[in-house]
Design a protein around this motif. Sequence first.
Motif, PDB file in Angstrom:
ATOM      1  N   ASP A   1      56.758 -12.094 -11.550  1.00  0.00           N
ATOM      2  CA  ASP A   1      56.994 -13.201 -10.619  1.00  0.00           C
ATOM      3  C   ASP A   1      55.708 -13.866 -10.126  1.00  0.00           C
ATOM      4  N   LEU A   2      54.557 -13.395 -10.586  1.00  0.00           N
ATOM      5  CA  LEU A   2      53.291 -14.052 -10.234  1.00  0.00           C
ATOM      6  C   LEU A   2      52.981 -15.083 -11.305  1.00  0.00           C
ATOM      7  N   ASP A   3      52.427 -16.197 -10.901  1.00  0.00           N
ATOM      8  CA  ASP A   3      52.188 -17.283 -11.847  1.00  0.00           C
ATOM      9  C   ASP A   3      51.152 -16.904 -12.901  1.00  0.00           C
ATOM     10  N   SER A   4      49.923 -17.301 -12.714  1.00  0.00           N
ATOM     11  CA  SER A   4      48.929 -17.134 -13.776  1.00  0.00           C
ATOM     12  C   SER A   4      48.007 -15.933 -13.553  1.00  0.00           C
ATOM     13  N   ASP A   5      47.936 -15.413 -12.351  1.00  0.00           N
ATOM     14  CA  ASP A   5      47.034 -14.294 -12.084  1.00  0.00           C
ATOM     15  C   ASP A   5      47.651 -12.989 -12.578  1.00  0.00           C
ATOM     16  N   TYR A   6      46.799 -12.092 -13.058  1.00  0.00           N
ATOM     17  CA  TYR A   6      47.263 -10.796 -13.521  1.00  0.00           C
ATOM     18  C   TYR A   6      47.007  -9.743 -12.457  1.00  0.00           C
ATOM     19  N   VAL A   7      47.644  -8.595 -12.626  1.00  0.00           N
ATOM     20  CA  VAL A   7      47.440  -7.453 -11.740  1.00  0.00           C
ATOM     21  C   VAL A   7      46.171  -6.717 -12.159  1.00  0.00           C
ATOM     22  N   LEU A   8      46.012  -6.490 -13.469  1.00  0.00           N
ATOM     23  CA  LEU A   8      44.834  -5.808 -13.995  1.00  0.00           C
ATOM     24  C   LEU A   8      44.608  -6.267 -15.429  1.00  0.00           C
ATOM     25  N   LEU A   9      43.353  -6.527 -15.760  1.00  0.00           N
ATOM     26  CA  LEU A   9      42.955  -6.802 -17.142  1.00  0.00           C
ATOM     27  C   LEU A   9      41.756  -5.919 -17.448  1.00  0.00           C
ATOM     28  N   TYR A  10      41.910  -5.097 -18.490  1.00  0.00           N
ATOM     29  CA  TYR A  10      40.838  -4.216 -18.939  1.00  0.00           C
ATOM     30  C   TYR A  10      40.447  -4.637 -20.347  1.00  0.00           C
ATOM     31  N   ARG A  11      39.211  -5.080 -20.507  1.00  0.00           N
ATOM     32  CA  ARG A  11      38.711  -5.455 -21.830  1.00  0.00           C
ATOM     33  C   ARG A  11      37.191  -5.258 -21.840  1.00  0.00           C
ATOM     34  N   ASP A  12      36.660  -5.130 -23.011  1.00  0.00           N
ATOM     35  CA  ASP A  12      35.230  -4.843 -23.174  1.00  0.00           C
ATOM     36  C   ASP A  12      34.829  -3.597 -22.386  1.00  0.00           C
TER      37      ASP A  12
ATOM     38  N   GLN B   1      35.799  -2.484 -19.562  1.00  0.00           N
ATOM     39  CA  GLN B   1      35.652  -2.613 -18.110  1.00  0.00           C
ATOM     40  C   GLN B   1      36.790  -3.476 -17.545  1.00  0.00           C
ATOM     41  N   LEU B   2      36.989  -3.350 -16.240  1.00  0.00           N
ATOM     42  CA  LEU B   2      37.978  -4.195 -15.576  1.00  0.00           C
ATOM     43  C   LEU B   2      37.429  -5.605 -15.465  1.00  0.00           C
ATOM     44  N   ASP B   3      38.289  -6.585 -15.643  1.00  0.00           N
ATOM     45  CA  ASP B   3      37.894  -7.990 -15.569  1.00  0.00           C
ATOM     46  C   ASP B   3      38.585  -8.623 -14.356  1.00  0.00           C
ATOM     47  N   PRO B   4      37.865  -8.829 -13.250  1.00  0.00           N
ATOM     48  CA  PRO B   4      38.486  -9.354 -12.027  1.00  0.00           C
ATOM     49  C   PRO B   4      38.559 -10.888 -11.955  1.00  0.00           C
ATOM     50  N   GLU B   5      38.150 -11.585 -13.016  1.00  0.00           N
ATOM     51  CA  GLU B   5      38.014 -13.042 -12.967  1.00  0.00           C
ATOM     52  C   GLU B   5      39.284 -13.757 -12.508  1.00  0.00           C
ATOM     53  N   HIS B   6      40.438 -13.416 -13.070  1.00  0.00           N
ATOM     54  CA  HIS B   6      41.687 -14.081 -12.691  1.00  0.00           C
ATOM     55  C   HIS B   6      42.691 -13.091 -12.110  1.00  0.00           C
ATOM     56  N   GLN B   7      42.158 -12.035 -11.504  1.00  0.00           N
ATOM     57  CA  GLN B   7      43.033 -11.028 -10.908  1.00  0.00           C
ATOM     58  C   GLN B   7      43.624 -11.568  -9.614  1.00  0.00           C
ATOM     59  N   HIS B   8      44.914 -11.288  -9.397  1.00  0.00           N
ATOM     60  CA  HIS B   8      45.569 -11.710  -8.160  1.00  0.00           C
ATOM     61  C   HIS B   8      44.844 -11.047  -6.985  1.00  0.00           C
ATOM     62  N   PRO B   9      44.523 -11.795  -5.931  1.00  0.00           N
ATOM     63  CA  PRO B   9      43.723 -11.253  -4.819  1.00  0.00           C
ATOM     64  C   PRO B   9      44.333 -10.023  -4.149  1.00  0.00           C
ATOM     65  N   SER B  10      45.649  -9.929  -4.093  1.00  0.00           N
ATOM     66  CA  SER B  10      46.258  -8.795  -3.388  1.00  0.00           C
ATOM     67  C   SER B  10      46.095  -7.475  -4.146  1.00  0.00           C
ATOM     68  N   TYR B  11      45.663  -7.522  -5.417  1.00  0.00           N
ATOM     69  CA  TYR B  11      45.492  -6.290  -6.192  1.00  0.00           C
ATOM     70  C   TYR B  11      44.030  -5.893  -6.361  1.00  0.00           C
ATOM     71  N   GLN B  12      43.105  -6.707  -5.889  1.00  0.00           N
ATOM     72  CA  GLN B  12      41.689  -6.394  -6.051  1.00  0.00           C
ATOM     73  C   GLN B  12      41.341  -5.114  -5.308  1.00  0.00           C
ATOM     74  N   ASN B  13      40.634  -4.231  -5.976  1.00  0.00           N
ATOM     75  CA  ASN B  13      40.182  -2.938  -5.450  1.00  0.00           C
ATOM     76  C   ASN B  13      41.337  -1.982  -5.133  1.00  0.00           C
ATOM     77  N   ARG B  14      42.546  -2.243  -5.689  1.00  0.00           N
ATOM     78  CA  ARG B  14      43.684  -1.343  -5.455  1.00  0.00           C
ATOM     79  C   ARG B  14      44.314  -0.839  -6.748  1.00  0.00           C
ATOM     80  N   VAL B  15      43.854  -1.325  -7.903  1.00  0.00           N
ATOM     81  CA  VAL B  15      44.471  -0.928  -9.169  1.00  0.00           C
ATOM     82  C   VAL B  15      43.435  -0.418 -10.156  1.00  0.00           C
ATOM     83  N   ASP B  16      43.900   0.457 -11.048  1.00  0.00           N
ATOM     84  CA  ASP B  16      43.049   0.957 -12.119  1.00  0.00           C
ATOM     85  C   ASP B  16      43.970   1.532 -13.196  1.00  0.00           C
TER      86      ASP B  16
END
Length: 199
Positions: A56-67, A69-84
């Motif tokens: 139900d979230l538009d374009s932001d993701y909950v978590l993206l892991y690539r290269d 490492q975690l990629d916070p560039e387009h992470q939804h703000p409410s999940y920053q520093n709370r997911v792994d």
Amino acid sequence: MTVFHLILTYFLLESASPLKRTGQTNVTAEPGQNITLPCGSAGDRGVIAVEWRRTDLDSDYVLLYRDQQLDPEHQHPSYQNRVDLQNRPIKDDLSLVLENVTADDGGSYECRIQRGTDREKRSVLRSAPVCTVHLDVALPPPPGNMDGSTDESKDPQSHQHLGLVFPVLTTALIIGGLMWKSHVKSLPVNEADVEEGRL
């Protein structure tokens, strides 16, 4: 090719797939808990990116892991520093760890992966979901009721006021009776009423 060969090919390809697509998994949590949204084994088959997204979230993701490492560039703000991820680097488990769950976290989550050496930098993986998890955040029971019920008759603290009601009511009746008796004595007495036996 015969129908038999097509069916056989399909089952062979499915059995060789390291990630079996399963139905939706349901997880229930209370606010404040740390939980894991499970997702099956990736095997060791060249997974280079993992994306968890809430449907139900538009374009932001909950978590993206690539290269690696975690990629916070387009992470939804409410999940920053709370997911792994449950395991990093990616070995055999794609499960998402969500810390300090809030009521707003409830919803359906999808996990997608990218395999191979495709280095295209995009924040949305276009592969089909490898798993779907529905998170239901249940509110804790209201404070004061030990068993979580809202029925006050089961809560001993709700009856504390009854211990005060009886003495207060008894005192009020005694005082009221004395005042009435005093009032009646102060009324003038009619001799005719006394003779006829009315008083």
